[in-house]
Scaffold this motif. Structure first.
Motif, PDB file in Angstrom:
ATOM      1  N   PRO A   2     -24.067 -19.482  53.533  1.00  0.00           N
ATOM      2  CA  PRO A   2     -24.949 -20.459  54.176  1.00  0.00           C
ATOM      3  C   PRO A   2     -24.624 -20.606  55.651  1.00  0.00           C
ATOM      4  N   PRO A   3     -25.582 -21.116  56.438  1.00  0.00           N
ATOM      5  CA  PRO A   3     -25.286 -21.294  57.854  1.00  0.00           C
ATOM      6  C   PRO A   3     -24.181 -22.319  58.056  1.00  0.00           C
ATOM      7  N   THR A   4     -23.488 -22.197  59.147  1.00  0.00           N
ATOM      8  CA  THR A   4     -22.437 -23.175  59.430  1.00  0.00           C
ATOM      9  C   THR A   4     -22.750 -23.843  60.753  1.00  0.00           C
ATOM     10  N   GLN A 467     -13.374 -22.608  51.506  1.00  0.00           N
ATOM     11  CA  GLN A 467     -14.553 -21.774  51.798  1.00  0.00           C
ATOM     12  C   GLN A 467     -15.815 -22.624  51.825  1.00  0.00           C
ATOM     13  N   GLY A 468     -16.760 -22.246  52.677  1.00  0.00           N
ATOM     14  CA  GLY A 468     -18.035 -22.963  52.729  1.00  0.00           C
ATOM     15  C   GLY A 468     -18.941 -22.550  51.578  1.00  0.00           C
ATOM     16  N   GLY A 469     -19.799 -23.440  51.164  1.00  0.00           N
ATOM     17  CA  GLY A 469     -20.756 -23.137  50.104  1.00  0.00           C
ATOM     18  C   GLY A 469     -21.733 -24.283  49.942  1.00  0.00           C
ATOM     19  N   TYR A 470     -22.470 -24.243  48.840  1.00  0.00           N
ATOM     20  CA  TYR A 470     -23.487 -25.274  48.602  1.00  0.00           C
ATOM     21  C   TYR A 470     -22.900 -26.421  47.793  1.00  0.00           C
ATOM     22  N   LEU A 471     -23.256 -27.615  48.190  1.00  0.00           N
ATOM     23  CA  LEU A 471     -22.784 -28.792  47.469  1.00  0.00           C
ATOM     24  C   LEU A 471     -23.695 -29.032  46.270  1.00  0.00           C
ATOM     25  N   VAL A 472     -23.099 -29.117  45.091  1.00  0.00           N
ATOM     26  CA  VAL A 472     -23.888 -29.374  43.871  1.00  0.00           C
ATOM     27  C   VAL A 472     -23.239 -30.497  43.059  1.00  0.00           C
ATOM     28  N   ILE A 473     -24.060 -31.103  42.195  1.00  0.00           N
ATOM     29  CA  ILE A 473     -23.554 -32.105  41.261  1.00  0.00           C
ATOM     30  C   ILE A 473     -23.819 -31.555  39.872  1.00  0.00           C
ATOM     31  N   PHE A 504     -28.889 -29.487  43.171  1.00  0.00           N
ATOM     32  CA  PHE A 504     -28.666 -28.847  44.465  1.00  0.00           C
ATOM     33  C   PHE A 504     -28.964 -29.874  45.556  1.00  0.00           C
ATOM     34  N   ALA A 505     -27.930 -30.272  46.283  1.00  0.00           N
ATOM     35  CA  ALA A 505     -28.090 -31.381  47.231  1.00  0.00           C
ATOM     36  C   ALA A 505     -28.756 -30.948  48.530  1.00  0.00           C
ATOM     37  N   GLY A 506     -28.677 -29.658  48.836  1.00  0.00           N
ATOM     38  CA  GLY A 506     -29.252 -29.192  50.101  1.00  0.00           C
ATOM     39  C   GLY A 506     -28.267 -29.252  51.243  1.00  0.00           C
ATOM     40  N   ASP A 507     -26.993 -29.529  50.948  1.00  0.00           N
ATOM     41  CA  ASP A 507     -25.966 -29.597  51.994  1.00  0.00           C
ATOM     42  C   ASP A 507     -24.993 -28.429  51.875  1.00  0.00           C
ATOM     43  N   GLY A 521     -23.385 -30.058  56.919  1.00  0.00           N
ATOM     44  CA  GLY A 521     -24.771 -30.278  57.338  1.00  0.00           C
ATOM     45  C   GLY A 521     -25.731 -29.738  56.304  1.00  0.00           C
ATOM     46  N   ARG A 522     -27.008 -29.736  56.652  1.00  0.00           N
ATOM     47  CA  ARG A 522     -28.018 -29.307  55.701  1.00  0.00           C
ATOM     48  C   ARG A 522     -28.041 -27.786  55.579  1.00  0.00           C
ATOM     49  N   ALA A 523     -28.335 -27.332  54.380  1.00  0.00           N
ATOM     50  CA  ALA A 523     -28.433 -25.899  54.131  1.00  0.00           C
ATOM     51  C   ALA A 523     -29.877 -25.436  54.194  1.00  0.00           C
ATOM     52  N   ASP A 524     -30.792 -26.406  54.300  1.00  0.00           N
ATOM     53  CA  ASP A 524     -32.204 -26.048  54.223  1.00  0.00           C
ATOM     54  C   ASP A 524     -32.906 -26.368  55.540  1.00  0.00           C
ATOM     55  N   GLU A 525     -34.217 -26.285  55.522  1.00  0.00           N
ATOM     56  CA  GLU A 525     -34.976 -26.514  56.754  1.00  0.00           C
ATOM     57  C   GLU A 525     -35.237 -28.010  56.950  1.00  0.00           C
ATOM     58  N   VAL A 526     -34.184 -28.775  56.864  1.00  0.00           N
ATOM     59  CA  VAL A 526     -34.315 -30.212  57.090  1.00  0.00           C
ATOM     60  C   VAL A 526     -33.383 -30.570  58.240  1.00  0.00           C
TER      61      VAL A 526
END
Ligand code: WTA
Length: 635
Positions: A2-4, A467-473, A504-507, A521-526
Motif C-alpha cells: 500500500p502507499p505510504t 511492516q506496513g499493511g491494511y488495517l482490518v478488524i 476492511f477499514a481503508g487505512d 493514513g488512508r489506503a483508498d481514494e479518500v
C-alpha cells in the motif's frame, strides 16, 4: 505494498515511552489487573465479554442472543432486546442521583453560557419530542438536523432518538447542495435548524442555506422546518413550512413517552465519504451502538462522577455523536459544548474554557492541536489547566511532535494522552490506549479488549511486526454500523470483500513488536482534510459539473496543519479562455465552485490546468501517477 506517507520515517524512529503515574493507576476505573482480566475474558469468550458490557445498561427486554451472525456481514447485536438509548442517556438519570447534576455546559462564541442539569435537559427533550410527534413524526421517520453547536442540537438528537425517529445530521458547514441531497436521500419529514450562529467573529446565516437547499426537494420531504432562534436576526419564515422552535415548544408537556425500540432499529444516519461516488449514509442502531459508546467512554475515558468532558468535535460528526453527546450522557458525565471558532478571539480560547469550567478531559483533533502549536505555548501557559487529567485525540494521525506538544503544554507532562483510532462506521473507539497504558507518542496503542484488529497484506495474511499493511478488524463489535442505507451490496463490497471475512477499514497501518498500532493514513481514494473525510471522486464530480471543466483528477497533498489538502488537475473546456481574463481568475472560480458545491471543508491548495490526464488503457485516471509526479512518490 500500500502507499505510504511522509510521516512513516518519523514513526519508525519514535522510541519514547511514557508510563502512567502511580496516582493515575490508583485512580483508574480499569486497573492493570482489570485490563488483563478483560483481555482474558474477551479472548476466551468474545460474546460473554460484550454481554457483560450490555448488562451495565437498562433494557426494557433483554436479548435472546448476544449476536446474530447468521447473515454476515449484516451482523445484528442483541437480537430480541428492546430499549432506547434516550432512556439510558436521559430518562434514567431523572430517577438517579445524577438528576440534578450538570449534563451540559454550553458556551457561545461571544462568551454567553447556558447550563442544563439532566433534569432540565430531560424536560426540554420531552417537549421537543412531543412537538415532533405533533408534526407527524413517528417511529422510523427521519429527522434531518442542520444545526450549529448549540444546546438545542443535543436536545434535538435525544428527542429524535426518544420518539424512535432516526436523526440525519448534516454538519452546519456543508453546502445547500449537500443538505438538499441528504434531505432527499432520507426523505426527512422535518428539518431542524437555527436562524444562524457565530463563528470566527461572524454571524453565519444558516437559515439562508436551508432556504436555498429546500426548494425542489421531494414533495414528501421537509414538510416542516423547525428553527431555533440563536442569533435573532431577520430571516425569511415561510408559512406554513417554517416554525420557530420556541413557539412550538411553549405548549408542550415536559413529559413524553420513550418509544421502546427493537435492538436493530436505526438510531441515526450519518453520511461519510468512501472511495466511490457520493457520500453514503452509515446507519447505526439503538442497542449495539449504545453498548459500544457507553462501554468505551467508561473504560477508555475512565469517566468519574466528577468529570467535565470537553470534546471539541462538532456534534455533527461521529466524534460529536459518540463522545460529545451519547457516550458522556450514557455515563452521566458533564459535557462542554462550544459554539465558535477555537482561536476566537485569540489562541487561548480553548485553554480559557478548560480553566473557567474546570474541564478534566480534553478530546481534540490533530488539526486543532497543530493549529494551537503554531500559535505557541504561551497561550495554554496563560491559563490554569491543572484540572485536566486526561487528553485525547482522534480523526487523523497525530504524529509524535504534536503528541509531545499537547502532552507537555496542555497536560503538564502528567495527563495520559489517548490517541483513539476509529471511524464513522465503527461507531466507537477500537484501537486506543487506556489511562493505565504505557504510551508511545504517535501510536494509537493496542486494540481494546473485545476488538480483534490486525495489519494484513492483500491476501489477508498478517504482516511481520513493523511492516506496513491494511488495517482490518477480524471479529464483529457491538457499535458496528448496521450497514449503508439502501446499499447492502455496496457495504459488502467496500468493507467486507476487499479481504474476505474481515472488516476492511481503508487505512494503512503497521503494528510494532509490542502490538501497538501506528496509523499511516488512508489506503483508498479518500482524503482526510483536517479530520474530514472527502472522497476524491466527490471533488472530481463537483469540478466536472462546472461548464468549463472537461475532466478532473484530485489528489491529496501533505499539509503541515490540516494533515492533507486537495490538489486538482483539470482539463478545461476551451471556452474558459473567452470567459475569464486569466488563469488566476479561472482558478479562483473553480475553487469557489467546489466550495459552493461541497462546502468549506474541502480545502484546495491549487488547481493545475492540463491538456490531458494520464489514464490506464481502459480509461481510468491514474491518480497514482499524478501523485508520483507531484510528490516524487515511488510505487
Ligand atoms: C482516520 C473519525 C490516525 C482514519 C472518528 C479513519 C485516524 C478515518 C485516527 C475515520 C487516529 C481516525 N489516528 N487516523 N487516532 N482516528 N483516523 O469516519 O483514516 O470521520 O479511517 O471517524 O479517520 O474518519 P471518520
Amino acid at each position: 505494498m500500500p502507499p505510504t506517507t511522509g510521516t512513516l520515517d518519523a514513526l519508525l524512529v519514535e522510541q519514547r515511552v511514557f508510563r502512567p503515574a502511580p496516582a493515575t493507576v490508583i485512580e483508574a476505573n480499569i486497573k492493570p489487573h482489570d485490563l488483563a482480566e478483560a483481555y482474558a475474558l474477551a479472548g476466551a469468550d468474545h460474546l460473554a465479554f460484550w454481554e457483560k458490557a450490555a448488562l451495565e445498561l437498562e433494557w426494557r427486554r433483554k436479548w435472546d442472543a448476544v449476536l446474530d451472525a447468521s447473515n454476515p456481514p449484516l451482523y445484528r447485536w442483541f437480537p430480541g432486546a428492546q430499549g432506547n438509548i434516550a432512556h439510558n442517556a436521559l430518562d434514567r438519570h431523572v430517577h438517579a442521583w445524577t438528576k440534578n447534576k450538570l449534563a451540559l455546559i454550553w458556551e457561545g462564541e461571544a462568551g454567553d453560557c447556558r447550563k442544563f442539569t439532566y433534569f432540565e435537559l430531560y424536560r426540554e427533550v420531552n417537549r421537543l419530542a412531543g412537538a415532533l410527534r405533533g408534526l407527524g413524526v413517528g417511529r422510523g421517520d427521519r429527522v434531518c438536523l442542520y444545526m450549529p453547536p448549540i444546546p438545542e442540537t443535543v436536545v434535538a438528537m435525544l428527542a429524535a432518538a426518544k420518539i424512535g425517529a432516526p436523526h440525519v445530521f448534516v454538519f452546519a458547514g456543508y453546502s445547500a447542495k449537500a443538505l438538499r441531497e441528504r434531505v432527499n436521500d432520507s426523505r426527512a419529514k422535518v428539518v431542524i435548524t437555527a436562524d444562524g450562529f457565530y463563528r470566527g467573529g461572524r454571524m453565519i446565516d444558516l437559515k439562508a442555506v436551508v432556504d436555498e437547499a429546500l426548494p425542489g426537494v421531494r414533495p414528501e420531504a421537509a414538510e416542516s422546518v423547525v428553527v431555533v432562534r440563536r442569533t435573532g436576526h431577520d430571516i425569511d419564515m415561510q408559512e406554513p413550512r417554517d416554525l420557530y422552535y420556541h413557539d412550538l415548544l411553549r405548549q408542550e408537556s415536559p413529559e413524553a413517552p420513550t418509544e421502546v425500540m427493537e435492538a436493530d432499529e436505526p438510531l441515526f444516519w450519518l453520511h461519510t465519504s468512501g472511495s466511490t461516488g457520493k457520500p453514503k449514509a452509515v446507519v447505526h442502531g439503538h442497542a449495539g451502538y449504545m453498548v459500544g459508546a457507553h462501554h468505551t467512554f467508561r473504560t477508555v475515558f475512565d469517566v468519574k462522577p466528577t468529570d467535565i468532558h470537553f470534546c471539541t468535535a462538532d456534534p455533527g460528526w461521529i466524534t460529536g455523536h459518540t463522545y460529545g453527546v451519547y457516550g458522556p450522557l450514557l455515563t452521566g458525565a458533564t459535557v462542554i459544548l462550544y459554539e465558535g471558532h477555537p482561536l476566537y478571539p485569540q489562541a487561548d480560547r480553548l485553554p480559557s474554557i478548560i480553566e473557567r469550567y474546570g474541564a478534566t478531559i480534553f478530546y481534540a483533533t490533530p488539526t486543532l492541536i497543530r493549529m494551537l502549536m503554531r500559535y505557541g505555548p504561551q497561550y495554554p501557559k496563560k491559563r490554569d489547566l491543572s484540572t485536566l487529567r486526561l487528553l485525547g485525540s482522534v480523526g487523523e494521525p497525530l504524529g509524535p511532535e504534536a503528541w509531545m506538544w499537547l502532552y507537555k503544554h496542555f497536560g503538564g507532562s502528567k495527563c495520559p494522552l489517548l490517541d483513539t483510532w476509529w471511524q464513522t462506521e465503527t461507531g466507537m473507539a477500537m484501537i486506543a490506549p487506556m489511562p493505565i497504558s504505557v504510551l508511545k507518542p504517535g501510536s494509537v496503542g493496542k486494540a481494546l479488549p473485545g476488538i480483534e484488529a490486525e495489519v494484513v497484506d492483500q491476501a489477508g495474511a498478517p504482516v511481520e511486526p513493523g511492516q506496513g499493511g491494511y488495517l482490518v478488524i477480524k471479529k464483529p463489535w457491538p457499535a458496528m454500523c448496521l450497514g449503508l442505507e439502501g446499499d447492502p451490496a455496496g457495504y459488502r463490497a467496500a468493507y467486507w470483500e476487499r479481504i474476505p471475512g474481515m472488516y476492511f477499514a481503508g487505512d494503512v497501518a503497521r503494528r510494532d513488536e509490542d502490538g501497538y498500532f501506528w496509523i499511516q493514513g488512508r489506503a483508498d481514494e479518500v482524503l482526510n482534510i483536517a479530520g474530514h473525510r472527502v472522497g476524491t471522486a466527490e471533488v472530481e464530480a463537483a469540478l466536472t459539473a462546472h461548464r468549463f471543466v472537461a475532466e478532473a483528477a484530485v489528489i491529496g497533498l501533505p499539509d503541515k496543519i490540516k494533515g492533507e489538502v486537495a490538489k486538482a488537475f483539470v482539463v478545461p473546456d476551451p471556452g474558459w479562455i473567452a470567459a475569464f481574463p486569466d488563469a488566476d481568475a479561472f482558478d479562483a472560480e473553480l475553487r469557489a465552485h467546489v466550495r459552493r458545491e461541497l462546502g468549506p471543508i474541502v480545502v484546495m491548495r491549487s488547481v493545475e490546468l492540463r491538456d490531458t490526464l494520464p489514464k490506464t488503457t481502459s480509461g481510468k485516471i491514474l491518480r497514482r501517477q499524478l501523485r508520483k509526479e507531484e510528490l516524487g512518490e515511488v510505487g
